[in-house]
Scaffold this active site. Structure first.
Site, PDB file in Angstrom:
ATOM      1  N   ASP A  99      11.222  -6.377   2.238  1.00  0.00           N
ATOM      2  CA  ASP A  99      10.610  -5.052   2.313  1.00  0.00           C
ATOM      3  C   ASP A  99       9.368  -4.989   3.191  1.00  0.00           C
ATOM      4  OD1 ASP A  99       8.793  -6.490   0.754  1.00  0.00           O
ATOM      5  OD2 ASP A  99       9.534  -5.652  -1.125  1.00  0.00           O
ATOM      6  N   GLU A 121      18.134  -9.571  -0.317  1.00  0.00           N
ATOM      7  CA  GLU A 121      17.250  -9.081  -1.381  1.00  0.00           C
ATOM      8  C   GLU A 121      17.199  -7.551  -1.357  1.00  0.00           C
ATOM      9  OE1 GLU A 121      13.358 -11.131  -3.051  1.00  0.00           O
ATOM     10  OE2 GLU A 121      12.797  -9.470  -1.740  1.00  0.00           O
ATOM     11  N   GLU A 135       5.783  -1.258   0.699  1.00  0.00           N
ATOM     12  CA  GLU A 135       7.046  -1.978   0.576  1.00  0.00           C
ATOM     13  C   GLU A 135       8.160  -1.149  -0.047  1.00  0.00           C
ATOM     14  OE1 GLU A 135       3.834  -5.095   0.852  1.00  0.00           O
ATOM     15  OE2 GLU A 135       4.087  -3.221  -0.260  1.00  0.00           O
ATOM     16  N   HIS A 216      -2.724 -10.315  -3.632  1.00  0.00           N
ATOM     17  CA  HIS A 216      -2.866  -9.839  -2.248  1.00  0.00           C
ATOM     18  C   HIS A 216      -2.378  -8.416  -2.040  1.00  0.00           C
ATOM     19  CE1 HIS A 216       1.393 -10.934  -2.325  1.00  0.00           C
ATOM     20  NE2 HIS A 216       1.554 -10.083  -1.323  1.00  0.00           N
ATOM     21  N   ARG A 218      -1.793  -4.608  -1.407  1.00  0.00           N
ATOM     22  CA  ARG A 218      -2.640  -3.563  -0.843  1.00  0.00           C
ATOM     23  C   ARG A 218      -3.089  -2.562  -1.905  1.00  0.00           C
ATOM     24  NH1 ARG A 218      -2.238  -2.885   4.891  1.00  0.00           N
ATOM     25  NH2 ARG A 218      -0.743  -4.294   5.850  1.00  0.00           N
ATOM     26  N   HIS A 248      -5.774 -15.408  -0.576  1.00  0.00           N
ATOM     27  CA  HIS A 248      -5.127 -14.814   0.592  1.00  0.00           C
ATOM     28  C   HIS A 248      -6.143 -14.601   1.708  1.00  0.00           C
ATOM     29  CE1 HIS A 248      -2.680 -11.929   2.936  1.00  0.00           C
ATOM     30  NE2 HIS A 248      -1.645 -12.433   2.287  1.00  0.00           N
TER      31      HIS A 248
END
Length: 373
Positions: A99, A121, A135, A216, A218, A248
């Protein structure tokens, strides 16, 4: 004699590389295919680590990332860069995974050229277009035109057919991340020197229960990261616990964690780990705290409970199976749920012993056979 199919795999981040390399290995070994590899470099250093350990040399490396690059600028560069590769290679299939912006743009560039797309996936859905962001929309876009959808579970397959994807285009394969974890575990067992980055930290924390952390996302930047840092700090107040946190590279993560957690006796803030050492972290941890997708699949394969620091998950199978629990980013809730697992052996065992719903380590071979038709 059947035509040799040219397959172009397109990916750009560390998680994509981990989930694609078992498939690429099989494509390279199979005479039915001419396997070509294109990477975008969306995660530069972390991507290269996986390529090296897996022995994959890309035929095309776009190296597109720039400091402070916006999502729309990245999307434009990805579409044009991958489009140029497609015009040169003219593959029979384009295979994308997951994604990311690279996956979405790789699929879209192929669609613009009427090249069939296979989505590894496929079908993961949280039901909220802002969690995870961006995503959730990226993978929904791919699902509208993919000619083959390799769903890791029955739940993800059902998500696709609910969106009116032709059931004939949907196949349950398991998740290739389990294939990759089996491969790296065997490789490290044969070559222990590959996973020694944690040796000093393991000595430092001998006798303590390890909580592994990754963060990590967003959507957690800002208040969410502050709350996660608060929870980690409070858990580290326990004498019996130590935190290992590969931080990260994104400054939205680093600045918060370094400011709030650096210098604590029971916390090790590390540079991002390469794949063999990350597998080692999973192995030595009692609990994983994460907002990552892949960890929700990997940790249960090693019998490790996962507390998911997100409001939603596109992997509800783990929650339903009992291997994972959604705890959000409220510091009190994170501390409460982690403490329960640390203090209540029955609660811990119930999660640790639950069946991992994400696969048996044979997903890549199933995908190869489906691509061959």
């Amino acid at each position: 004699m059947a035509k040799t199919l040219k397959i172009l795999t397109v990916f750009g981040t560390r998680p994509e590389a981990i989930k694609m390399f078992p498939l690429i290995h099989l494509l390279q070994e199979d005479q039915r295919f001419d396997s070509r590899v294109c990477v975008s470099g969306q995660h530069r250093g972390m991507l290269d680590q996986v390529l090296e350990i897996a022995g994959i040399e890309p035929h095309h490396d776009l190296d597109l990332m720039q400091p402070g690059q916006t999502l729309d600028a990245l999307t434009a560069r990805l579409l044009e860069g991958i489009g140029n590769v497609l015009d040169e290679e003219r593959p029979d299939w384009v295979v994308v995974q997951g994604d990311t912006a690279t996956a979405m743009c790789g699929g879209l560039a192929a669609y613009y050229r009427k090249i069939p797309v296979a989505h590894v996936e496929a079908g993961l859905r949280s039901g909220d277009i802002h969690h995870p962001w961006p995503e959730e929309v990226n993978r929904k876009i791919i699902g509208t035109f993919a000619a083959l959808n390799f769903a890791p579970t029955e739940t993800s397959a059902k998500s696709l057919t609910t969106e009116n994807v032709d059931p004939a285009k949907v196949h349950v394969t398991g998740n290739t991340v389990i294939d990759a974890l089996h491969w790296i575990t065997e490789k490290v067992a044969a070559e222990p020197a590959l996973a020694t980055a944690l040796s000093e930290v393991e000595k430092r924390f001998a006798g303590k229960r390890i909580i592994g952390v990754t963060s990590h996302r967003r959507e957690n930047f800002g208040d969410g990261m502050d709350a996660i840092a608060d929870a980690i700090g409070r858990l580290a107040d326990r004498d019996d616990v130590a935190i290992i946190f590969p931080v990260h590279l994104n400054p939205n993560v680093r600045s918060v964690m370094n400011e709030r957690l650096a210098g604590r006796d029971n916390i090790a803030l590390l540079e991002p780990l390469d794949y063999p050492n990350f597998a080692r972290l999973l192995d030595i941890s009692s609990i994983m705290l994460t907002d990552s997708g892949g960890v929700q699949e990997e940790a249960p394969a090693l019998g490790k409970p996962v507390l998911v620091m997100r409001e939603t998950t596109e992997r509800p199978e783990g929650v339903e199976a009992g291997t994972a629990k959604l705890v959000g980013t409220d510091a009190d809730r994170i501390v409460e749920e982690a403490s329960l697992l640390l203090d209540d052996q029955e609660a811990y065992s119930a999660m640790a012993r639950s069946h991992n719903p994400f696969g048996d380590g044979k997903a890549a071979q199933r995908i190869v056979d489906l691509l061959a038709g």
